[in-house]
Motif scaffolding. Structure first.
Motif, PDB file in Angstrom:
ATOM      1  N   ARG A   1       0.821  -1.216   0.000  1.00 28.25           N
ATOM      2  CA  ARG A   1       0.000   0.000   0.000  1.00 28.25           C
ATOM      3  C   ARG A   1       0.854   1.265   0.000  1.00 28.25           C
ATOM      4  O   ARG A   1       0.487   2.274  -0.590  1.00 28.25           O
ATOM      5  N   SER A   2       2.014   1.209   0.670  1.00 27.31           N
ATOM      6  CA  SER A   2       2.881   2.390   0.744  1.00 27.31           C
ATOM      7  C   SER A   2       3.612   2.644  -0.574  1.00 27.31           C
ATOM      8  O   SER A   2       4.157   3.720  -0.790  1.00 27.31           O
ATOM      9  N   GLY A   3       3.649   1.621  -1.423  1.00 24.33           N
ATOM     10  CA  GLY A   3       4.395   1.756  -2.676  1.00 24.33           C
ATOM     11  C   GLY A   3       5.868   1.430  -2.524  1.00 24.33           C
ATOM     12  O   GLY A   3       6.629   1.547  -3.472  1.00 24.33           O
ATOM     13  N   ARG A   4       6.290   0.992  -1.327  1.00 31.42           N
ATOM     14  CA  ARG A   4       7.702   0.660  -1.126  1.00 31.42           C
ATOM     15  C   ARG A   4       8.070  -0.672  -1.765  1.00 31.42           C
ATOM     16  O   ARG A   4       9.242  -0.917  -2.050  1.00 31.42           O
ATOM     17  N   ALA A   5       7.109  -1.538  -1.973  1.00 28.24           N
ATOM     18  CA  ALA A   5       7.403  -2.854  -2.549  1.00 28.24           C
ATOM     19  C   ALA A   5       7.786  -2.716  -4.020  1.00 28.24           C
ATOM     20  O   ALA A   5       7.141  -2.001  -4.780  1.00 28.24           O
ATOM     21  N   LEU A   6       8.859  -3.423  -4.399  1.00 28.69           N
ATOM     22  CA  LEU A   6       9.243  -3.474  -5.816  1.00 28.69           C
ATOM     23  C   LEU A   6       8.334  -4.422  -6.585  1.00 28.69           C
ATOM     24  O   LEU A   6       8.100  -4.244  -7.784  1.00 28.69           O
ATOM     25  N   ALA A   7       7.867  -5.464  -5.898  1.00 24.42           N
ATOM     26  CA  ALA A   7       7.019  -6.472  -6.539  1.00 24.42           C
ATOM     27  C   ALA A   7       6.261  -7.219  -5.459  1.00 24.42           C
ATOM     28  O   ALA A   7       6.664  -7.250  -4.287  1.00 24.42           O
ATOM     29  N   LEU A   8       5.155  -7.800  -5.867  1.00 25.21           N
ATOM     30  CA  LEU A   8       4.353  -8.636  -4.968  1.00 25.21           C
ATOM     31  C   LEU A   8       4.487 -10.085  -5.429  1.00 25.21           C
ATOM     32  O   LEU A   8       4.352 -10.382  -6.613  1.00 25.21           O
ATOM     33  N   LEU A   9       4.764 -10.967  -4.481  1.00 20.63           N
ATOM     34  CA  LEU A   9       4.895 -12.392  -4.766  1.00 20.63           C
ATOM     35  C   LEU A   9       3.815 -13.121  -3.991  1.00 20.63           C
ATOM     36  O   LEU A   9       3.650 -12.894  -2.792  1.00 20.63           O
ATOM     37  N   GLN A  10       3.068 -13.989  -4.703  1.00 23.21           N
ATOM     38  CA  GLN A  10       1.990 -14.716  -4.044  1.00 23.21           C
ATOM     39  C   GLN A  10       2.076 -16.205  -4.363  1.00 23.21           C
ATOM     40  O   GLN A  10       2.506 -16.590  -5.456  1.00 23.21           O
ATOM     41  N   ALA A  11       1.648 -17.032  -3.421  1.00 21.46           N
ATOM     42  CA  ALA A  11       1.580 -18.477  -3.666  1.00 21.46           C
ATOM     43  C   ALA A  11       0.393 -18.764  -4.588  1.00 21.46           C
ATOM     44  O   ALA A  11      -0.694 -18.213  -4.402  1.00 21.46           O
ATOM     45  N   ARG A  12       0.626 -19.634  -5.559  1.00 23.54           N
ATOM     46  CA  ARG A  12      -0.437 -19.955  -6.516  1.00 23.54           C
ATOM     47  C   ARG A  12      -1.648 -20.587  -5.835  1.00 23.54           C
ATOM     48  O   ARG A  12      -2.770 -20.445  -6.306  1.00 23.54           O
ATOM     49  N   ASP A  13      -1.405 -21.294  -4.731  1.00 24.50           N
ATOM     50  CA  ASP A  13      -2.494 -22.008  -4.092  1.00 24.50           C
ATOM     51  C   ASP A  13      -3.047 -21.254  -2.884  1.00 24.50           C
ATOM     52  O   ASP A  13      -3.702 -21.846  -2.021  1.00 24.50           O
ATOM     53  N   GLY A  14      -2.801 -19.954  -2.828  1.00 26.26           N
ATOM     54  CA  GLY A  14      -3.370 -19.152  -1.757  1.00 26.26           C
ATOM     55  C   GLY A  14      -4.882 -19.060  -1.897  1.00 26.26           C
ATOM     56  O   GLY A  14      -5.434 -19.237  -2.986  1.00 26.26           O
ATOM     57  N   ALA A  15      -5.554 -18.764  -0.801  1.00 22.51           N
ATOM     58  CA  ALA A  15      -7.010 -18.619  -0.845  1.00 22.51           C
ATOM     59  C   ALA A  15      -7.380 -17.446  -1.746  1.00 22.51           C
ATOM     60  O   ALA A  15      -6.793 -16.360  -1.624  1.00 22.51           O
ATOM     61  N   PRO A  16      -8.342 -17.632  -2.648  1.00 23.29           N
ATOM     62  CA  PRO A  16      -8.686 -16.558  -3.597  1.00 23.29           C
ATOM     63  C   PRO A  16      -9.032 -15.228  -2.927  1.00 23.29           C
ATOM     64  O   PRO A  16      -8.627 -14.173  -3.411  1.00 23.29           O
ATOM     65  N   ASP A  17      -9.745 -15.266  -1.822  1.00 21.45           N
ATOM     66  CA  ASP A  17     -10.120 -14.008  -1.164  1.00 21.45           C
ATOM     67  C   ASP A  17      -8.880 -13.237  -0.710  1.00 21.45           C
ATOM     68  O   ASP A  17      -8.800 -12.014  -0.873  1.00 21.45           O
ATOM     69  N   GLY A  18      -7.922 -13.962  -0.136  1.00 19.34           N
ATOM     70  CA  GLY A  18      -6.702 -13.307   0.330  1.00 19.34           C
ATOM     71  C   GLY A  18      -5.874 -12.763  -0.814  1.00 19.34           C
ATOM     72  O   GLY A  18      -5.302 -11.677  -0.732  1.00 19.34           O
ATOM     73  N   LEU A  19      -5.806 -13.522  -1.906  1.00 22.10           N
ATOM     74  CA  LEU A  19      -5.047 -13.067  -3.074  1.00 22.10           C
ATOM     75  C   LEU A  19      -5.684 -11.814  -3.661  1.00 22.10           C
ATOM     76  O   LEU A  19      -4.994 -10.858  -4.025  1.00 22.10           O
TER      77      LEU A  19
END
Length: 241
Positions: free
Chosen positions: A124-142
């Motif tokens: 949210r702050s924009g400090r992240a260069l990239a977001l990495l997510q697990a493919r099998d994460g819960a859809p709502d959380g993703l």
């Protein structure tokens, strides 16, 4: 091959920046170098440090498969080099291993945030260069984290923030010491930049887009409206959730 094609092929071999399939000159990072190991097997040399004659192929899975199918490796090494079945899979596994290794290094350097609340704050702050997510994460959380990413981009807190989803949670957890990891934010710094390059290389090789989102997947299945005004409103709602 015609005489002209033979000449071009030899030129590609001598030119360390030319793909033997397309004969196009490409940046080093867009190519994979292959060499013949002492045991006679053909091996990918991702770091381009192994001794001996090398043959370069554009770093995309379909191009590696084309080189195998057309026998270009055997031609490049004058009949030497045993091309094992599944060479393209071997390259994929090496690129994935490289990215997972960089993940651990980035975390040790303090340039990888994990945990939902910490990741969301960095995104949210924009400090992240990239977001990495697990493919099998819960859809709502993703979706919620994607909403935060879109909000940062929409509000100008980040100029760009690619989203990567090449691994499942078990792979991420194993790379990070056995913890359960669904979301991670890549942060600025040498280790973070190195991780970003390896994630980009893996996605490029697989022909995947770093911006393919869970929303896109659901949209393809007819579950989410298209990327129009309604979808932007949807993203905005997610961002504020």
């Amino acid at each position: 091959m015609t005489a002209d094609e033979d000449t071009l092929f030899e030129e590609a071999l001598l030119n360390g920046r030319m793909c033997i399939v397309s004969r196009r000159s490409l940046p080093a990072e867009a190519l994979i170098r292959f060499v013949v190991a002492p045991d006679g097997s053909l091996v990918p040399d991702l770091r381009r440090r192994l001794p001996g004659r090398g043959a370069h192929v554009e770093a995309r899975r379909e191009v590696v498969e084309t080189a195998v199918r057309k026998g270009l490796f055997r031609r490049a090494f004058k009949g030497a080099g045993i091309v094992e079945a599944g060479l393209a899979d071997t390259v994929d596994a090496l690129l994935a291993k490289s990215a997972l290794g960089a993940l651990g290094l980035a975390r040790k350097a303090g340039q990888l945030a994990t945990g939902g609340a910490k990741v969301e704050a960095e995104v949210r702050s924009g400090r992240a260069l990239a977001l990495l997510q697990a493919r099998d994460g819960a859809p709502d959380g993703l979706r919620k984290m994607e909403g935060a990413r879109h909000a940062a981009l929409r509000d100008g807190r980040a100029r760009q923030m690619p989203l990567f989803r090449p691994f499942v949670s078990d792979e991420l957890g194993l790379a990070l010491g056995g913890v359960n990891v669904i979301h991670a934010a890549v942060l600025a710094g040498n280790a973070g930049a190195a991780l970003l390059r390896r994630l980009e290389a893996l996605e490029f090789y697989r022909g995947e887009s770093p911006d393919a989102t869970i929303m896109d997947s659901e949209r393809a299945e007819g579950g989410v409206p298209g990327r129009d005004g309604r979808s932007e409103a949807f993203l905005g709602q997610e961002a504020e959730a």
